[in-house]
Design a protein around this motif. Sequence first.
Motif, mmCIF file in Angstrom:
data_model
loop_
_atom_site.group_PDB
_atom_site.id
_atom_site.type_symbol
_atom_site.label_atom_id
_atom_site.label_comp_id
_atom_site.label_asym_id
_atom_site.label_seq_id
_atom_site.Cartn_x
_atom_site.Cartn_y
_atom_site.Cartn_z
ATOM 1 N N VAL A 187 -2.427 2.413 7.641
ATOM 2 C CA VAL A 187 -3.029 2.771 8.926
ATOM 3 C C VAL A 187 -1.940 3.115 9.939
ATOM 4 O O VAL A 187 -2.054 4.097 10.681
ATOM 5 N N CYS A 188 -0.881 2.324 9.970
ATOM 6 C CA CYS A 188 0.188 2.575 10.943
ATOM 7 C C CYS A 188 0.806 3.957 10.743
ATOM 8 O O CYS A 188 1.111 4.654 11.713
ATOM 9 N N PHE A 189 0.967 4.382 9.495
ATOM 10 C CA PHE A 189 1.545 5.698 9.235
ATOM 11 C C PHE A 189 0.581 6.810 9.639
ATOM 12 O O PHE A 189 0.998 7.840 10.178
ATOM 13 N N ALA A 190 -0.718 6.599 9.410
ATOM 14 C CA ALA A 190 -1.710 7.601 9.822
ATOM 15 C C ALA A 190 -1.698 7.772 11.343
ATOM 16 O O ALA A 190 -1.743 8.896 11.853
ATOM 17 N N LEU A 191 -1.629 6.659 12.074
ATOM 18 C CA LEU A 191 -1.580 6.733 13.544
ATOM 19 C C LEU A 191 -0.286 7.395 14.013
ATOM 20 O O LEU A 191 -0.296 8.237 14.913
ATOM 21 N N TYR A 192 0.826 7.018 13.401
ATOM 22 C CA TYR A 192 2.123 7.596 13.746
ATOM 23 C C TYR A 192 2.135 9.105 13.481
ATOM 24 O O TYR A 192 2.562 9.895 14.327
ATOM 25 N N SER A 193 1.622 9.504 12.329
ATOM 26 C CA SER A 193 1.591 10.929 11.967
ATOM 27 C C SER A 193 0.681 11.721 12.892
ATOM 28 O O SER A 193 1.022 12.835 13.299
ATOM 29 N N ALA A 194 -0.481 11.160 13.216
ATOM 30 C CA ALA A 194 -1.410 11.839 14.125
ATOM 31 C C ALA A 194 -0.785 11.974 15.513
ATOM 32 O O ALA A 194 -0.911 13.024 16.158
ATOM 33 N N LEU A 219 0.847 -1.199 0.000
ATOM 34 C CA LEU A 219 0.000 0.000 0.000
ATOM 35 C C LEU A 219 0.877 1.241 0.000
ATOM 36 O O LEU A 219 1.926 1.266 0.649
ATOM 37 N N PRO A 220 0.457 2.284 -0.701
ATOM 38 C CA PRO A 220 1.199 3.552 -0.617
ATOM 39 C C PRO A 220 1.220 4.046 0.829
ATOM 40 O O PRO A 220 0.304 3.771 1.609
#
Length: 149
Positions: free
Chosen positions: A12-19, A6-7
Amino acid sequence: MTEKTLPLAQQVCFALYSANNAMMRLYRPLLQPFDLTYPQYVVLLALWQQDNISLGQLGQQTLFDSGTLTPLVKKLEQKAILQRQSDPADERAKKVVLTPFGRALEQQVVNVMPALRCQVALSDDELVLLREQARALQLQIQQLEQCRK
């Protein structure tokens, strides 16, 4: 990139990390006047709810492992916010106790949460749902980790 990957923006892990990083950036200037980091603030939030608890209990409440929690407690002890005391029932065990300064600090930081809330545009219902979903994910991962032991 293969079809299996996935890009980054869809992870999901990157979205949580970024948030998480974004939230820490919001907290930093709010906690800086009190010379607190966010992890130190988490420890204090737990102790303001229940003071005079063991390091193990504090770790359970904050979800910090001992390698993370011990340096935090030592730093807060150096700042005279809390102290470690031997448990009278078991001299080998340590209890974490707020100092009078640590208890008074709660009233000084009381405006941190409302100030942070003003910076987040999600509705109260959206924030509750987000918290519940994040907590459900954390619990599911915790259960998975326990099964692997």
